[in-house]
Structures are given as C-alpha cells and as structure tokens.
Design an enzyme around this catalytic site. Structure first.
Site, PDB file in Angstrom:
ATOM      1  N   HIS A   1       0.848  -1.206   0.000  1.00 39.71           N
ATOM      2  CA  HIS A   1       0.000   0.000   0.000  1.00 39.71           C
ATOM      3  C   HIS A   1       0.876   1.247   0.000  1.00 39.71           C
ATOM      4  CE1 HIS A   1       0.440   0.974   4.371  1.00 39.71           C
ATOM      5  NE2 HIS A   1       0.419  -0.327   4.549  1.00 39.71           N
TER       6      HIS A   1
ATOM      7  N   ASP B   1      -0.443   4.417   0.885  1.00 39.06           N
ATOM      8  CA  ASP B   1      -0.859   5.412   1.880  1.00 39.06           C
ATOM      9  C   ASP B   1      -0.099   5.185   3.177  1.00 39.06           C
ATOM     10  OD1 ASP B   1      -2.513   3.001   2.292  1.00 39.06           O
ATOM     11  OD2 ASP B   1      -3.430   4.167   3.902  1.00 39.06           O
TER      12      ASP B   1
ATOM     13  N   ASP C   1       6.638   1.083   6.196  1.00 32.29           N
ATOM     14  CA  ASP C   1       5.210   0.765   6.133  1.00 32.29           C
ATOM     15  C   ASP C   1       4.485   1.812   5.310  1.00 32.29           C
ATOM     16  OD1 ASP C   1       2.668  -0.201   6.635  1.00 32.29           O
ATOM     17  OD2 ASP C   1       2.542   0.667   8.636  1.00 32.29           O
TER      18      ASP C   1
ATOM     19  N   GLU D   1      -5.173   1.753   3.218  1.00 32.77           N
ATOM     20  CA  GLU D   1      -5.017   0.685   4.204  1.00 32.77           C
ATOM     21  C   GLU D   1      -4.955   1.221   5.627  1.00 32.77           C
ATOM     22  OE1 GLU D   1      -3.149  -2.246   6.844  1.00 32.77           O
ATOM     23  OE2 GLU D   1      -2.364  -0.270   6.297  1.00 32.77           O
ATOM     24  N   GLU D   2      -4.273   2.346   5.815  1.00 32.29           N
ATOM     25  CA  GLU D   2      -4.050   2.855   7.167  1.00 32.29           C
ATOM     26  C   GLU D   2      -5.305   3.448   7.797  1.00 32.29           C
ATOM     27  OE1 GLU D   2      -1.601   2.040   8.714  1.00 32.29           O
ATOM     28  OE2 GLU D   2       0.221   2.009   7.516  1.00 32.29           O
TER      29      GLU D   2
ATOM     30  N   HIS E   1       4.451   3.526  12.372  1.00 36.14           N
ATOM     31  CA  HIS E   1       3.352   4.299  12.982  1.00 36.14           C
ATOM     32  C   HIS E   1       3.858   5.273  14.050  1.00 36.14           C
ATOM     33  CE1 HIS E   1      -0.177   1.392  11.831  1.00 36.14           C
ATOM     34  NE2 HIS E   1       0.743   1.461  10.892  1.00 36.14           N
TER      35      HIS E   1
END
Length: 463
Positions: A96, A98, A129, A160-161, A426
């Site tokens: 992904h 995003d 990520d 996705e996030e 994150h």
C-alpha cells in the site's frame, strides 16, 4: 562446483545490489508524497500523485497493464496484470502507498516526508510501512526481468491505514481482478534484521465507543460530591474490569489462555522494541508471543472527560472512551466484540446509563503453510539470508487478507516484508534498513523464478 540454483541466486543478488541506488532515489520520491488517506490531514492530491507514481513505476518494471481503479472510499487502487506462461502460476504482489500521519513532527529527528540517511538506516514516514515494500516488489520484478514464466498481479492499496474498506469492497465486487494462485502480502516483516520470517497469523480487530451518563449536568463537588454518581468514576470502574491484577484480558465469555507455537519473542527485545521504561513491569501471564499472537487484548485508545488544565471542582456528568479489541485466529471478531459490549454494559455501576456503539471490525487470519508456494518461498528466503526461516504472528490487522481468502479461496497467502521492529512503524522516526529491502527483494525474485518449476512438479505428482 556452483549449482544452477546458486548461480541464479548470485545473479539475482548482483542485479538487486546494483539497483539499490535507484531504489533509494525512488523511495525518496515516494516518501515525499504526504499520502495520508484523510482529507483533513493531507490534500487528496497527495494520494493521487502517489498512486500515479506507483502505477508508472510498475509499468516500467514490466507490468505494463497497470491502471488506477477507484474504490468505494474514494481511494485509488493500483492494479496490474502480466499473464503467466502455459502451466505456470500467477502471483499477486500486494503493498500500500498510503501512510500514517506523521504526528507531532517535533519528535522527528529529521523531516518526516524527506528520506534521510542516519546510522545505516533510511528514515521517513512510510519508508518501511509500506513504501519500502513497494520498492521491495519493484526491485524483485526488475531483477527477475521480462522472461519469467510466472504471471504477476500487482495490487497497491490507497487507504489501508484508515481502514475504510475501499479495496475490500473492490475485492468483493470484482474478484476477477485479484485472481491468482499465490498472494504475497508485503506488509509485515522479520522478527529481527537478518532473520527471515514469514507471518502466519494476524489478529483481527474491533473498535467500540462507550458513553456513560449519570447527571443532567455538572454539579459542585462540595455540595453534591459523594452521593452524586460521577460518570468518569463509573467509566474508570468499567474499564478496570477488562484486565485482572496481572494485566491479563478478562472479557466475560472470551478465552484468554491461547498459546503460540511458533517463534518466541524474547522479553528483553520486546522491552526495547516497545520502549518500556526501566523498572516498569510487563503485563499478563504467559510468554510475549502468547500475548501478541494467540490471545485477545484490549486497549483504551482514548477518553473524553474534563482535561486536567482548566478542570473544575465538579462531579462529572458524562464521560466516553474508545476501546480497541484485538482478536487472535480461531475467534470470531464480531462475536468477540459483542461479548465485549455485553461485558461493558453489565459492568456499569450504580445503574449508570451506558451506550456502547460498535465501530470498525476486521477478522483474524491464519495462513495455510502446506502448499508448494510456501515451500518454495521458505527455501528462497533461507538461501537469500543464509539463515533458517522463522514463523511469527502479527498483532496488527490486515482485513484485506480475509477478503482475499474469501474471494480466492484456493490461493496460498503468504505475508512478509521489510517492517522489522527497529522500523518503529506508525511512530516518529520510522525507518527501514536498506539491507532488508535488498535481501528480501533477492528472495522474492528467486521465489518468482523458481515457482513455475515447483508448481509443475506438484501438478505432475497429483496427476
């Protein structure tokens, strides 16, 4: 004498290594997009530009039919297909583009959307990520070249996030776009740099909001405090019932005794990876792996109540909390969420008025590990790293795995990637170790090259 397999691996390694300056430059381009799938935090044009960049990159890597597909949540999924030779399998490569928001940028040691070299790592939001995994796939495809028999499907998600379900809806509505024999989810990572790891399970998740009301409005604590029921005290009492004195999760009707039978997660490494303060004890009984990958867990994600600064001497009339529940494979996420709702409602003291509102939910996932793809990939990873493959779970959720499992039930699904613990995904100062991109790209290229032969051998054995 060098075997053909050794020679092939050496050639792939040389190709990927030679491409690493390009990988670094392209990752810098991709990290520069503030591709946060939330218009309140970044302009939608940033996600669109990132999607177009990814589309063009995979076209350049040989998947010429790659296009953008609009999804139900407004995000654009990048999807492309290169046909397989007769008798050869098709492999779907997922990632992904995003990213999570940067958060408090003052906590970053370098600009979050500018790829920065430091201490042998590349820092930037999304560097691991999941933009690092986008580059992993690209490097593998370029090393493989166009003469491979294996079919390729590229899927790169744009939301996705945020968990808004756009790609899952597209999988449901147009499963033909995702038809494949093997699915490689590039959104996890090794248990440590240099230790090849396949993720075999993912916890599901559910989120609920709890609202507690006890009074029509705030009242003076000197005049009414004591008999007047405090909504915040009631909420705290309810939340306290979700864990026992050891810190184990205690939801009525939910089994919290699962045991993990794969790789262990050493306590000291976990303390370091999680940033646990010196002298602070870990919670719960059993091993770290048991808690992370085989048992449910509950997190209080946020509380709405009067802030400390500016608070008054008053009894609080209403308070709210947002609660995150993680559910291991073997448990039904919706049923477990419903048990959590019932538990919270029953735990309310003083007949306080309680409303529990369900929010997002995602099912857990367990991979099948007995197919030809798993065996081929394990060998490729072991050859590339020179180390045996470990099996781990993932505490986080990837709802797409379950959606793909339902849409393509016969496909083998494997999870791997560049997001090892030092990446601190994150969080501020996210980073990727470039050696992980390089080595996993070598392994993926070797896997894609070897799979057609193994696939035909398995078909011949069955015939």
């Amino acid at each position: 004498m060098t075997s053909g397999t050794d020679a092939q691996l050496s050639e792939l390694r040389d190709r990927v290594r030679a491409s690493m300056p390009r990988v670094r430059a392209e990752l810098a381009d991709l990290v520069a997009f503030r591709s946060i799938a939330d218009p309140e935090q970044a302009p939608p044009s940033e996600c669109r530009s990132a999607a177009e960049w990814v589309r063009d990159a995979f076209r350049d890597a040989g998947v010429t039919g790659t296009e953008l597909h609009e999804t139900s949540d407004g995000s654009a999924a990048v999807i492309g297909r290169r046909r397989a030779a007769d008798g050869a399998p098709t492999v779907l490569l997922y990632s992904h583009y995003d990213v999570q928001p940067a958060g408090d940028e003052s906590l970053w040691k370098s600009a979050p959307f500018e790829l920065t070299d430091r201490d042998g790592r590349w820092f930037g939001r999304g560097s691991a990520d999941c933009k690092g995994n986008v580059l992993m796939h690209l490097a593998a495809l370029r090393a493989l070249g166009s003469d491979s028999e294996v079919g390729i499907v590229v899927v790169c998600e744009g939301s996705e996030e945020t968990g808004t379900g756009g790609l899952e809806d597209l999988v449901h509505d147009r499963p033909e776009l995702f038809a494949a024999d093997v699915i490689v989810i590039g959104d996890t990572g090794n248990i440590a740099v240099g230790t090849p790891t396949l993720t075999t399970s993912l916890r599901g998740m559910a989120i609920v909001r709890v609202d507690v009301e006890t009074l029509r409005g705030a009242v003076h604590s000197g005049m009414y405090g004591g008999p007047a029921p405090d909504a915040l005290v009631a909420l705290v009492a309810m939340l306290a019932t979700l864990h026992d004195v050891n810190g184990d999760t205690t939801i009525d009707g939910v089994d919290g005794s699962g045991v993990w039978d794969g790789a262990e997660y050493p306590v000291e490494r976990f303390r370091t990876d999680a940033g646990v303060l010196d002298g602070v004890e870990l919670t719960g009984s059993g091993s770290i792996a048991d808690h992370l990958w085989a048992r449910p867990s509950v997190t209080v994600m946020g509380i709405d109540c009067p802030p400390v600064v500016g608070s008054a001497a008053a009894v609080v009339p209403r308070a709210s909390a947002r609660i995150g529940l993680r559910v291991p494979p073997g448990m039904d996420a919706e049923k477990t969420r419903d048990l959590l709702v019932t538990h919270l409602t029953n735990a309310a003291p003083w007949s306080a008025r309680v409303t529990v509102t369900p929010d997002a939910v995602g099912s857990p996932f367990a991979a099948r590990t007995d197919g030809p793809a798993y065996g081929t990939l394990m060998t490729a990873l072991s050859d590339a790293y020179g180390e045996p493959v470990q099996f781990a779970g993932q505490g986080g959720s990837i709802p797409l795995c379950t959606a793909l499992q339902r849409a393509v039930p016969d496909a083998e699904i494997v999870l791997m990637g560049v997001e090892e613990p030092l990446s601190t995904i994150h969080a501020p100062n996210e980073s990727v170790d470039p050696s992980e991109i390089e080595t996993i790209a070598v392994a993926e290229a070797a896997f894609l090259s070897r799979l057609p032969e193994q696939w035909r051998l398995r078909a011949s054995d069955r015939g």
